[in-house]
Design a protein around this motif. Sequence first.
Motif, PDB file in Angstrom:
ATOM      1  N   LEU A 162       0.857  -1.180   0.000  1.00  0.00           N
ATOM      2  CA  LEU A 162       0.000   0.000   0.000  1.00  0.00           C
ATOM      3  C   LEU A 162       0.895   1.231   0.000  1.00  0.00           C
ATOM      4  CD1 LEU A 162      -2.521  -1.106   2.782  1.00  0.00           C
ATOM      5  CD2 LEU A 162      -3.015  -0.991   0.342  1.00  0.00           C
ATOM      6  N   ARG A 163       0.507   2.271  -0.749  1.00  0.00           N
ATOM      7  CA  ARG A 163       1.366   3.459  -0.830  1.00  0.00           C
ATOM      8  C   ARG A 163       0.542   4.736  -0.825  1.00  0.00           C
ATOM      9  NH1 ARG A 163       2.834   5.301  -6.344  1.00  0.00           N
ATOM     10  NH2 ARG A 163       0.806   6.250  -5.868  1.00  0.00           N
ATOM     11  N   GLN A 164       1.106   5.769  -0.159  1.00  0.00           N
ATOM     12  CA  GLN A 164       0.489   7.089  -0.129  1.00  0.00           C
ATOM     13  C   GLN A 164       1.603   8.134  -0.042  1.00  0.00           C
ATOM     14  OE1 GLN A 164      -2.360   7.816   3.140  1.00  0.00           O
ATOM     15  NE2 GLN A 164      -3.765   8.634   1.599  1.00  0.00           N
ATOM     16  N   HIS A 165       1.296   9.380  -0.437  1.00  0.00           N
ATOM     17  CA  HIS A 165       2.287  10.455  -0.398  1.00  0.00           C
ATOM     18  C   HIS A 165       1.890  11.508   0.633  1.00  0.00           C
ATOM     19  CE1 HIS A 165       2.849   8.740  -4.455  1.00  0.00           C
ATOM     20  NE2 HIS A 165       4.119   9.015  -4.232  1.00  0.00           N
ATOM     21  N   TYR A 166       2.921  12.165   1.190  1.00  0.00           N
ATOM     22  CA  TYR A 166       2.698  13.205   2.188  1.00  0.00           C
ATOM     23  C   TYR A 166       3.450  14.468   1.793  1.00  0.00           C
ATOM     24  CZ  TYR A 166       0.624   9.556   4.976  1.00  0.00           C
ATOM     25  OH  TYR A 166      -0.196   8.547   5.405  1.00  0.00           O
ATOM     26  N   PRO A 167       2.792  15.641   1.936  1.00  0.00           N
ATOM     27  CA  PRO A 167       3.419  16.903   1.531  1.00  0.00           C
ATOM     28  C   PRO A 167       4.340  17.466   2.613  1.00  0.00           C
ATOM     29  CG  PRO A 167       1.179  17.326   2.266  1.00  0.00           C
ATOM     30  CD  PRO A 167       1.394  15.823   2.367  1.00  0.00           C
ATOM     31  N   VAL A 168       5.426  16.759   2.868  1.00  0.00           N
ATOM     32  CA  VAL A 168       6.411  17.196   3.861  1.00  0.00           C
ATOM     33  C   VAL A 168       7.781  17.272   3.199  1.00  0.00           C
ATOM     34  CG1 VAL A 168       5.131  16.214   5.796  1.00  0.00           C
ATOM     35  CG2 VAL A 168       6.851  14.830   4.637  1.00  0.00           C
ATOM     36  N   THR A 169       8.637  18.113   3.748  1.00  0.00           N
ATOM     37  CA  THR A 169       9.994  18.239   3.235  1.00  0.00           C
ATOM     38  C   THR A 169      10.772  16.976   3.596  1.00  0.00           C
ATOM     39  OG1 THR A 169       9.926  20.627   3.516  1.00  0.00           O
ATOM     40  CG2 THR A 169      12.097  19.605   3.274  1.00  0.00           C
ATOM     41  N   THR A 218       5.342   8.026  11.774  1.00  0.00           N
ATOM     42  CA  THR A 218       4.088   8.774  11.674  1.00  0.00           C
ATOM     43  C   THR A 218       4.205  10.149  12.323  1.00  0.00           C
ATOM     44  OG1 THR A 218       3.274   7.625  13.655  1.00  0.00           O
ATOM     45  CG2 THR A 218       2.638   6.732  11.523  1.00  0.00           C
ATOM     46  N   ALA A 219       5.107  10.300  13.278  1.00  0.00           N
ATOM     47  CA  ALA A 219       5.311  11.612  13.905  1.00  0.00           C
ATOM     48  C   ALA A 219       5.822  12.640  12.908  1.00  0.00           C
ATOM     49  CB  ALA A 219       6.286  11.482  15.070  1.00  0.00           C
ATOM     50  N   ARG A 220       6.455  12.186  11.845  1.00  0.00           N
ATOM     51  CA  ARG A 220       6.981  13.092  10.815  1.00  0.00           C
ATOM     52  C   ARG A 220       5.941  13.419   9.738  1.00  0.00           C
ATOM     53  NH1 ARG A 220      12.489  13.790  10.526  1.00  0.00           N
ATOM     54  NH2 ARG A 220      13.816  12.430  11.788  1.00  0.00           N
ATOM     55  N   LEU A 221       4.877  12.651   9.677  1.00  0.00           N
ATOM     56  CA  LEU A 221       3.911  12.796   8.593  1.00  0.00           C
ATOM     57  C   LEU A 221       2.752  13.685   9.034  1.00  0.00           C
ATOM     58  CD1 LEU A 221       3.865   9.059   7.433  1.00  0.00           C
ATOM     59  CD2 LEU A 221       5.333  10.923   6.611  1.00  0.00           C
ATOM     60  N   GLU A 222       3.033  14.973   9.131  1.00  0.00           N
ATOM     61  CA  GLU A 222       2.037  15.921   9.605  1.00  0.00           C
ATOM     62  C   GLU A 222       1.068  16.304   8.487  1.00  0.00           C
ATOM     63  OE1 GLU A 222       4.279  19.168  11.037  1.00  0.00           O
ATOM     64  OE2 GLU A 222       5.162  18.074  12.727  1.00  0.00           O
ATOM     65  N   GLY A 223      -0.163  16.563   8.885  1.00  0.00           N
ATOM     66  CA  GLY A 223      -1.147  17.052   7.932  1.00  0.00           C
ATOM     67  C   GLY A 223      -1.747  15.953   7.079  1.00  0.00           C
ATOM     68  N   PRO A 224      -2.703  16.343   6.210  1.00  0.00           N
ATOM     69  CA  PRO A 224      -3.364  15.353   5.355  1.00  0.00           C
ATOM     70  C   PRO A 224      -2.442  14.828   4.275  1.00  0.00           C
ATOM     71  CG  PRO A 224      -4.041  17.580   4.764  1.00  0.00           C
ATOM     72  CD  PRO A 224      -3.213  17.700   6.012  1.00  0.00           C
ATOM     73  N   ALA A 225      -2.753  13.632   3.788  1.00  0.00           N
ATOM     74  CA  ALA A 225      -1.960  13.028   2.709  1.00  0.00           C
ATOM     75  C   ALA A 225      -2.193  13.791   1.410  1.00  0.00           C
ATOM     76  CB  ALA A 225      -2.334  11.567   2.542  1.00  0.00           C
ATOM     77  N   ALA A 226      -1.220  13.688   0.497  1.00  0.00           N
ATOM     78  CA  ALA A 226      -1.293  14.395  -0.780  1.00  0.00           C
ATOM     79  C   ALA A 226      -1.941  13.561  -1.870  1.00  0.00           C
ATOM     80  CB  ALA A 226       0.109  14.825  -1.217  1.00  0.00           C
ATOM     81  N   THR A 227      -1.985  12.246  -1.684  1.00  0.00           N
ATOM     82  CA  THR A 227      -2.547  11.358  -2.699  1.00  0.00           C
ATOM     83  C   THR A 227      -3.382  10.272  -2.025  1.00  0.00           C
ATOM     84  OG1 THR A 227      -0.616   9.874  -2.645  1.00  0.00           O
ATOM     85  CG2 THR A 227      -0.566  11.698  -4.257  1.00  0.00           C
ATOM     86  N   PRO A 228      -4.283   9.632  -2.754  1.00  0.00           N
ATOM     87  CA  PRO A 228      -5.041   8.518  -2.174  1.00  0.00           C
ATOM     88  C   PRO A 228      -4.160   7.286  -2.003  1.00  0.00           C
ATOM     89  CG  PRO A 228      -5.570   8.770  -4.500  1.00  0.00           C
ATOM     90  CD  PRO A 228      -4.707   9.947  -4.141  1.00  0.00           C
ATOM     91  N   VAL A 229      -4.623   6.357  -1.198  1.00  0.00           N
ATOM     92  CA  VAL A 229      -3.912   5.093  -1.005  1.00  0.00           C
ATOM     93  C   VAL A 229      -4.076   4.233  -2.256  1.00  0.00           C
ATOM     94  CG1 VAL A 229      -3.801   2.967   0.350  1.00  0.00           C
ATOM     95  CG2 VAL A 229      -4.223   5.159   1.495  1.00  0.00           C
TER      96      VAL A 229
END
Length: 337
Positions: A162-169, A218-229
Amino acid sequence: MIDVLISGGGPAGLATAIHAALAGMEAVVVEPRPGPVDKACGEGLMPSGAAALWSLGVPVEGRALRGIRYLDGRRQAQAPFRAGHGLGVRRTALHAALSRRAAEVGVKMVCGRVDGVRQDDHTVEAAGLRARWLVAADGLHSPLRALLGLELPDRRPRRYGLRQHYPVTPWTDFVEVHWAADGEAYVTPVGENLVGVAVLSSRRRGYREHLTDFPALTARLEGPAATPVRGAGPLRRRVRSRVAGRVLLVGDAAGYIDALTGEGVSLALLSAEALVRCLRAGAPHSYESAWLRLSRRHRLLTGALLEARRHRTSARLIVPAAHRMPALFGAAVHALA
């Protein structure tokens, strides 16, 4: 007459078509979905895969990857690539770049689906087209592979991704592999403010449930995901042969062990080149041995690591062993890269 007809317009199919066109062959790709296709993919290219892209004349924007890092919440081990950098790139960006290059070198794209094959000693017919050779690049669940009776049964536990993207640096230029009791999470920087997080496991549950096994991540993955799973699996695919008459298999259709070592796209790019080289030499059946040589280290190392992962006791020792034996871990990363 078409020289090479390719079923599937993903990275493996497009790379095969580009190699064929650069070798002076007429290549036609049959693909049912127009435009860039997004799939569940770790999106990390090993240095060999990045070099294969450049050799095809395919520039693609992404993040340079310096190596591999393993973590289990208490220990970590990392090994830099010894020759060149890997590349973290969105699957859609890779697909778009390969599509542009294919158009530049004269590859013809046909919207359609290959759902039947007829072949004789000299030609093969599929999707209403006749060609000298047909390449099955139709993915992990390859309909052509099944149609030709090339798939072997597998009784081992099934693994899924399963894969998803997160808008974090991105916080690192390493691919991070976080280990837990029931699976792994793979973190790949793919943009200035985007990371991909893929989870692999034999346990069937939701993506968010899997992430609870990795609190430090998960502590680094702040905010909503950028893409669907997006999901994929079962991952392991055993194949009887990669050549069946005038049909040859490439990419995930040619067989797959696991995404655990992240070599799928790199191996697809390299085997596409080998396939076309065999056709140009008039020795298509030599592709089977060429594929086995290309994938040998991947099959051995991924198979061994997957076997260790199957048993909870040995699985707990993977990261501590890599931490205590950095030279061995570095050698394994170098062999895969």
